[in-house]
Enzyme design. Sequence first.
Site, PDB file in Angstrom:
ATOM      1  N   CYS A 144       0.829  -1.203   0.000  1.00 44.42           N
ATOM      2  CA  CYS A 144       0.000   0.000   0.000  1.00 44.42           C
ATOM      3  C   CYS A 144       0.865   1.255   0.000  1.00 44.42           C
ATOM      4  O   CYS A 144       1.327   1.698   1.056  1.00 44.42           O
ATOM      5  CB  CYS A 144      -0.927  -0.015   1.215  1.00 44.42           C
ATOM      6  SG  CYS A 144      -1.870   1.496   1.357  1.00 44.42           S
ATOM      7  N   CYS A 147      -0.495   4.124   2.086  1.00 43.30           N
ATOM      8  CA  CYS A 147      -0.294   3.983   3.543  1.00 43.30           C
ATOM      9  C   CYS A 147       1.166   4.206   3.921  1.00 43.30           C
ATOM     10  O   CYS A 147       1.456   4.844   4.927  1.00 43.30           O
ATOM     11  CB  CYS A 147      -0.649   2.578   4.029  1.00 43.30           C
ATOM     12  SG  CYS A 147      -2.117   1.888   3.327  1.00 43.30           S
ATOM     13  N   ASP A 148       2.087   3.633   3.135  1.00 42.89           N
ATOM     14  CA  ASP A 148       3.473   3.536   3.601  1.00 42.89           C
ATOM     15  C   ASP A 148       4.488   4.325   2.774  1.00 42.89           C
ATOM     16  O   ASP A 148       5.652   4.411   3.161  1.00 42.89           O
ATOM     17  CB  ASP A 148       3.902   2.049   3.602  1.00 42.89           C
ATOM     18  CG  ASP A 148       3.001   1.199   4.494  1.00 42.89           C
ATOM     19  OD1 ASP A 148       2.487   1.748   5.486  1.00 42.89           O
ATOM     20  OD2 ASP A 148       2.803   0.013   4.194  1.00 42.89           O
TER      21      ASP A 148
END
Length: 327
Positions: A144, A147-148
């Site tokens: 992701c 997200c990261d």
Amino acid sequence: MDQTVHKVVIIGSGPAGQTAAIYAGRALLQPVLFEGGFLTSGDLMTSGGQLMITSEVENFPGFPQGVTGPELVERCREQAKRFGTDHREDVIDEVDFSGFPLRLKTGSGEWIAAATVIIATGANAKWLGIESEQRYMNRGVSACATCDGAFYKDVHVVVVGGGDSAMEEATFLTRYASEVTIVHRRDSFRASKIMADRVMKHPKIKVQWNVGVEEIVGDGKKVTAVRLKSTTDGAISEMPCGAVFMAIGHQPNTQIFGGQLELRPDGYIKLDGFTQTSAPGVFAAGDVADSRYRQAISAAGMGCMAAIDAEKLVEAYEAAGKLGAHG
Ligand code: NAP
């Protein structure tokens, strides 16, 4: 135990589930929607499905300037709430679809009953399945970018895959990374032309064709490289990098339905051509039953169809006196 037979219970809170709730709510079926949660990068994410980890949605009609995934989900949720949806922050972890009423066990251990169920549990990212991928999960290995990605500022990152997800992840990662390399096992992309063209023209993105990931290499704490194997001549090479993002497709969330519903060999829910599953009263919509289109808009469309199918059945049950007055 709650003795109410709900007219419709919806499992899942992505575009399919929320659209089913909007339609079921407007049909006065008082839908109960279990928002669930899903796993990504080993962390339990908020409900809302894959849109919650999608940066920009440019192809959902009605948003000419685009909309972020989380905002789209929130707008759908508000709309479903407006028509009386009972959103519950809980999961369903067991079902019994053997007869009427259908029965579902919530994450808090309560069994509830329903005349109809709409499954909209979506799909999750696939992983390579190699041991080093697990070892460096959240320490450089992710599925992701939204997200990261921000953790990998000014480092070289690798994206694995050749579909639209890989193009999207790679493009997004250029915001942070010093350089992005897409590694793909073939010599052409599966991705749509517009997204592939964007990647090929991007000055920060390179592509390494015809390689598979053999191993994620690290120093015990974080990722330092990927070991690649040529799919043409088997040659092994190592590419230094600070993170590896997997974008190799998805797996439907159908684990709890095995034995209760007919599934296809690839794990997706088998439908009758519309939204009816193999169990009477159980319908499915979105990525859990659709390996072909997998778009927010097609999931929303299927959610609408499933709610209309459920409504017709509830009407038939009511006409037959099968549902109590309080339903
Ligand atoms: P996908 O289209 O199934 O592509 C998966 C890619 O990963 C393929 O290139 C595949 O290689 C590769 N792959 C699969 N298993 C692998 C393995 N074990 N090792 C190495 N490579 C592997 O999946 P997706 O990209 O997630 O897209 C899914 C659907 O969502 C598509 O319909 C796509 O159009 C849609 N989508 C749309 C958008 C958008 O429009 N904004 C964004 C993301 C996704 P091969 O090509 O060799 O099979």
